[in-house]
Scaffold this active site. Sequence first.
Site, PDB file in Angstrom:
ATOM      1  N   ARG A   1       0.759  -1.072  -0.068  1.00  0.00           N
ATOM      2  CA  ARG A   1      -0.042   0.003   0.123  1.00  0.00           C
ATOM      3  C   ARG A   1       0.845   1.343   0.055  1.00  0.00           C
ATOM      4  O   ARG A   1       0.683   2.274  -0.732  1.00  0.00           O
ATOM      5  CB  ARG A   1      -1.005  -0.025   1.176  1.00  0.00           C
ATOM      6  CG  ARG A   1      -1.960  -0.933   1.122  1.00  0.00           C
ATOM      7  CD  ARG A   1      -2.722  -1.026   2.459  1.00  0.00           C
ATOM      8  NE  ARG A   1      -3.878  -1.967   2.456  1.00  0.00           N
ATOM      9  CZ  ARG A   1      -4.711  -2.229   3.309  1.00  0.00           C
ATOM     10  NH1 ARG A   1      -4.797  -1.706   4.498  1.00  0.00           N
ATOM     11  NH2 ARG A   1      -5.680  -3.025   3.020  1.00  0.00           N
TER      12      ARG A   1
ATOM     13  N   ARG B   1       0.122  -1.041   8.427  1.00  0.00           N
ATOM     14  CA  ARG B   1      -0.719  -2.340   8.847  1.00  0.00           C
ATOM     15  C   ARG B   1      -1.020  -3.101   7.500  1.00  0.00           C
ATOM     16  O   ARG B   1      -1.274  -2.421   6.516  1.00  0.00           O
ATOM     17  CB  ARG B   1      -1.816  -1.808   9.403  1.00  0.00           C
ATOM     18  CG  ARG B   1      -3.034  -3.010   9.761  1.00  0.00           C
ATOM     19  CD  ARG B   1      -4.385  -2.514  10.336  1.00  0.00           C
ATOM     20  NE  ARG B   1      -4.993  -1.613   9.414  1.00  0.00           N
ATOM     21  CZ  ARG B   1      -5.940  -2.062   8.419  1.00  0.00           C
ATOM     22  NH1 ARG B   1      -5.952  -3.484   8.263  1.00  0.00           N
ATOM     23  NH2 ARG B   1      -6.692  -1.653   7.578  1.00  0.00           N
TER      24      ARG B   1
HETATM   25  C1  FAD Z   1     -13.594   1.532   4.590  1.00  0.00           C
HETATM   26  C2  FAD Z   1     -12.940   0.503   5.461  1.00  0.00           C
HETATM   27  C3  FAD Z   1     -12.417  -0.500   5.319  1.00  0.00           C
HETATM   28  C4  FAD Z   1     -11.849  -1.438   6.181  1.00  0.00           C
HETATM   29  N1  FAD Z   1     -11.591  -2.636   5.723  1.00  0.00           N
HETATM   30  C5  FAD Z   1     -10.926  -3.651   6.473  1.00  0.00           C
HETATM   31  C6  FAD Z   1     -10.594  -4.814   6.563  1.00  0.00           C
HETATM   32  O1  FAD Z   1     -11.175  -5.282   5.381  1.00  0.00           O
HETATM   33  N2  FAD Z   1     -10.068  -5.748   7.160  1.00  0.00           N
HETATM   34  C7  FAD Z   1      -9.374  -5.151   8.413  1.00  0.00           C
HETATM   35  O2  FAD Z   1      -8.771  -5.967   9.102  1.00  0.00           O
HETATM   36  N3  FAD Z   1      -9.668  -3.824   8.742  1.00  0.00           N
HETATM   37  C8  FAD Z   1     -10.198  -2.992   7.916  1.00  0.00           C
HETATM   38  N4  FAD Z   1     -10.416  -1.856   8.056  1.00  0.00           N
HETATM   39  C9  FAD Z   1     -10.023  -1.089   9.259  1.00  0.00           C
HETATM   40  C10 FAD Z   1     -10.798  -1.393  10.539  1.00  0.00           C
HETATM   41  O3  FAD Z   1     -12.368  -1.639  10.169  1.00  0.00           O
HETATM   42  C11 FAD Z   1     -10.826  -0.562  11.814  1.00  0.00           C
HETATM   43  O4  FAD Z   1      -9.379  -0.491  12.186  1.00  0.00           O
HETATM   44  C12 FAD Z   1     -11.543  -1.283  13.031  1.00  0.00           C
HETATM   45  O5  FAD Z   1     -12.764  -1.700  12.597  1.00  0.00           O
HETATM   46  C13 FAD Z   1     -11.664  -0.259  14.182  1.00  0.00           C
HETATM   47  O6  FAD Z   1     -12.358  -0.932  15.068  1.00  0.00           O
HETATM   48  P1  FAD Z   1     -12.335  -0.283  16.655  1.00  0.00           P
HETATM   49  O7  FAD Z   1     -13.276  -1.115  17.274  1.00  0.00           O
HETATM   50  O8  FAD Z   1     -11.189  -0.017  17.180  1.00  0.00           O
HETATM   51  O9  FAD Z   1     -13.177   1.159  16.427  1.00  0.00           O
HETATM   52  P2  FAD Z   1     -14.585   1.639  15.941  1.00  0.00           P
HETATM   53  O10 FAD Z   1     -15.401   0.350  14.991  1.00  0.00           O
HETATM   54  O11 FAD Z   1     -14.193   2.637  14.949  1.00  0.00           O
HETATM   55  O12 FAD Z   1     -15.280   1.918  17.046  1.00  0.00           O
HETATM   56  C14 FAD Z   1     -15.375   2.979  17.777  1.00  0.00           C
HETATM   57  C15 FAD Z   1     -16.570   2.875  18.631  1.00  0.00           C
HETATM   58  O13 FAD Z   1     -16.154   4.101  19.581  1.00  0.00           O
HETATM   59  C16 FAD Z   1     -17.215   5.042  19.829  1.00  0.00           C
HETATM   60  N5  FAD Z   1     -16.725   6.264  20.222  1.00  0.00           N
HETATM   61  C17 FAD Z   1     -15.703   6.875  19.543  1.00  0.00           C
HETATM   62  N6  FAD Z   1     -15.423   8.086  20.349  1.00  0.00           N
HETATM   63  C18 FAD Z   1     -16.198   8.136  21.293  1.00  0.00           C
HETATM   64  C19 FAD Z   1     -16.540   8.956  22.532  1.00  0.00           C
HETATM   65  N7  FAD Z   1     -15.673  10.199  22.861  1.00  0.00           N
HETATM   66  N8  FAD Z   1     -17.577   8.696  23.123  1.00  0.00           N
HETATM   67  C20 FAD Z   1     -18.376   7.628  23.210  1.00  0.00           C
HETATM   68  N9  FAD Z   1     -17.997   6.841  22.232  1.00  0.00           N
HETATM   69  C21 FAD Z   1     -17.101   6.904  21.366  1.00  0.00           C
HETATM   70  C22 FAD Z   1     -17.992   4.985  18.613  1.00  0.00           C
HETATM   71  O14 FAD Z   1     -19.268   5.219  18.562  1.00  0.00           O
HETATM   72  C23 FAD Z   1     -17.727   3.543  18.204  1.00  0.00           C
HETATM   73  O15 FAD Z   1     -18.908   2.596  18.915  1.00  0.00           O
HETATM   74  C24 FAD Z   1     -11.086  -1.040   7.082  1.00  0.00           C
HETATM   75  C25 FAD Z   1     -11.178   0.484   7.665  1.00  0.00           C
HETATM   76  C26 FAD Z   1     -11.896   1.160   6.619  1.00  0.00           C
HETATM   77  C27 FAD Z   1     -12.331   2.607   7.016  1.00  0.00           C
END
Ligand code: FAD
Lengths: 639, 248
Positions: free
Chosen positions: A332, A437
């Site tokens: 990438r 990553r």
């Molecule tokens: C388009 C796209 C495609 C992707 N495809 C892949 C893939 O194919 N394979 C892969 O491994 N990864 C992929 N990724 C990366 C991956 O999706 C993310 O890194 C991962 O889902 C993040 O998960 P998380 O649980 O850390 O955070 P998130 O799913 O971002 O969740 C954050 C949570 O925190 C809450 N939150 C945030 N701030 C606050 C606050 N101040 N107060 C209360 N709640 C809050 C939100 O409401 C949410 O519930 C992709 C990313 C994108 C953008």
Amino acid sequence: MSIQLGSRVPHGPIEKQWDQARFEMKLVNPANKRKHTVIVVGSGLAGASAAATLGELGYNVKCFCFQDSPRRAHSIAAQGGINAAKNYHSDGDSVFRLFYDTVKGGDFRSREANVYRLAQISVNIIDQCVAQGVPFAREYGGTLANRSFGGAQVSRTFYARGQTGQQLLLGAYQALERQVDAGHVTMFPRTEMLDLVVIDGHARGIVTRNLVTGKIESHVADAVVLGTGGYGNVYYLSTNAKGSNCTAIWRAHKRGAAFANPCFTQIHPTCIPVSGHYQSKLTLMSESLRNDGRIWVPLKAGDKRPPNQIPENERDYYLERRYPSFGNLVPRDVASRNAKAVCDEGRGVGETGHGVYLDFSDSIKSLGVDLIRERYGNLFDMYQRITDENPYQVPMRIYPAIHYTMGGLWVDYYLMSTIPGLFVIGEANFSDHGANRLGASALMQGLSDGYFILPYTVGDYIAKSKLDKIDTGHPEFAKSRAGVADLTSRLLSIQGSQTVDSFHRRLGRVLWDYCGMSRNAQGLELALGQIRELREQYWKDVTVTGGADDLNQSLERAGRVADFFELAELMCLDALDRNESCGGHFREECQTPDGEAQRNDQEFSYVAAWEYQGPEQPPALHKEPLHFEYVQPSQRSYK
Amino acid sequence: MRLVLHVWRQKNPGSRGRMVRYEAGDVNPDMSMLELLDVINEGLMVKGEEPIAFEHDCREGICGSCGFMINGIAHGPLPASTVCQLTMRHFKDGQELYLEPWRAKAFPVIKDLVVDRGAFDRIISAGGFISVPTGSAPDGNAIPVPKEDADRAMDAAACIGCGACVAACPNASAALFTGAKIAHLGLLPQGQPERHERALRMVTQFNRENFGSCTNIGECEAVCPKEIKLEVIARMNHDFIQASRLRR
Ligand SMILES: Cc1cc2nc3c(=O)[nH]c(=O)nc-3n(C[C@H](O)[C@H](O)[C@H](O)COP(=O)(O)OP(=O)(O)OC[C@H]3O[C@@H](n4cnc5c(N)ncnc54)[C@H](O)[C@@H]3O)c2cc1C
Ligand code: FES
């Protein structure tokens, strides 16, 4: 108070460390778990899986998200898949190989012990998700299907059509709702964490704003977990969901949690280019398209002829030319940098000149249109829906976009930040991906942290600490509530003439230009000046309409953008300090004679952990040295 | 191009709402519906007026946050898409668009185009899951799942929980939403042990919320951005009836 960066990696051979750690952990008496409250902020893959598992174990869990339902967290948008070292295809995969690939892919800037544990746990994740009813793709014989992804040489990626993130998140969400039903988890949707409360050096709760009523509320706990996602939206335009933000981790940072490697951001090479000034976000096109598409730009700068009228000998298939052995499949970071370089030379395509062609005409000729439709039909439809162009007939236009942030709050092996009792999981922490990553490994990390690591380590912390009984009347809570209310009224009282989004766009532009795909000292200095100037203007002239007592989306955004300004500054400082190129961080001063990234292990084999020192004070840099015992650092080459 | 929008404005759940007219000149045909609202909102805020509140997050049709009625159709005229995926090129220059929130007793309006869909979470909480404590799962390949079953389960699991089905239904029924989850889990071997209990509890909860009953009209299927099929409702009814019989 100075920060200690003890990584707490257990002794012994790497494959025994996690067993050893679990054995050494103190356990909480099952009968007492109910008396302990754990706050989980975030309901993405990391947060939902953690909250569900903690609930199952019997803790009293409070889970928060800003969306109207936990099921809508940004994880829902992940498309490609999730890695696991199952070796179901006997193609030579193993825990060690996944570990090796991840450390190397991260360009030797991650902690070996954490990555090894991640690879070990990867296999349990798939089992758990299958049992929850995640409808993974299957072979005709009924076994799980796999594909190879992101240039991996083995087939280790599990997927559910192009909606892997959605299905994994719904699995975690349903497990979470089961605990809500059981009375173990209380869910607080439409609630935003605006401050962390630290009492006697321990994280003891949070202060939130109810996004519907505007009420500022306090929540006390024995431990606080942040699974609040990445900060890619600091650039304004990114592939992240619009609501993704850094407020939770940034405010925790200001309360003493070190921020690690903020400049490590990932730029995805295949996104649909920006089309106009109104553009609100960027759409990712799956990386798999590069398997059959050829990337090119016109040989001559300023050639504005339509692609079909540019003859073969006036096209530059620059990746194939520069990287004969990997061609269009370079990683990438390499693909992105090269796209920028040809556009900077004036050879970019499309109205804006910020785009390159991804051309399927040769594959259509050799493989037939049916096979191409079978492989990519849904992606081609998506492209056409957005651009109104038919990629079977005209080459796609693509351009790199911000996609993921490897940096985040610093955590030790137990996923605990530099504030005792504050844990950070998923994209919000810095732990496993180093400077770059690999595809399909973020979902793996989020679920590994949430289902299989955090529930143990939180228990160990609770069992070992003696916390005083406190309530929301404690002066620290009162102080924090007052601070949050004050910030809200300050934002509302400026009543300037420029909107929050207009500032955010300009901030994003500065970062993208100077702290994006390639960086240099002079540009970063310039960016620091411009960011400070913009921030000053922001606090003088932003307009935030409406009041504090009901749903006010412009107020929500205003607070988040205020934090983005501060984080942007730290990103530039970090990028300036790291005078080497590694992974997604490309310093123009540090390249090999033929223009590739040049790492400097002698001086920079460390995690940069920044400590907040107060408003308008320069942050302090702490270094966690990195040691590689199992994977020998080498120069990446794709020629 | 130029468009005229009539948008439902309502300050809060307690106040009365009304349609307000906005003119949008210089509309780019590549813009999405939500980007058009962004532009209108920027203009309002510069004038010191409150922007139109609407729900959104992913802006690519997968999170299920967005959704409102456009000229009486949930998510607007483009089939199989959400409002965040709807570009302006699907409208004619000078066209008038009427934007209203989902109208359903079970989805009270919070502000402007934002409604409360919490009832959906409560339906899932009442059994829309498979009870498998973390760490207790057998190997992923221990139970083979026929490809066709996995594919059909995936078809139903594609639901994004946006609420369009409820908004489009003359009875404001949540049958398509509830049926989709019951079908998804019921089609997989892992979902069998709790299949009856799940149908009983989820349907009971759905009846407890303010949704109407399903009378097989099919408006829900017509607007579903993920093209969930009516057959999931048949599966729900089947499982529910069988479960009720076994209970007796
Ligand atoms: C388009 C796209 C495609 C992707 N495809 C892949 C893939 O194919 N394979 C892969 O491994 N990864 C992929 N990724 C990366 C991956 O999706 C993310 O890194 C991962 O889902 C993040 O998960 P998380 O649980 O850390 O955070 P998130 O799913 O971002 O969740 C954050 C949570 O925190 C809450 N939150 C945030 N701030 C606050 C606050 N101040 N107060 C209360 N709640 C809050 C939100 O409401 C949410 O519930 C992709 C990313 C994108 C953008
Ligand atoms: S904003 Fe996510 S589906 Fe429209």
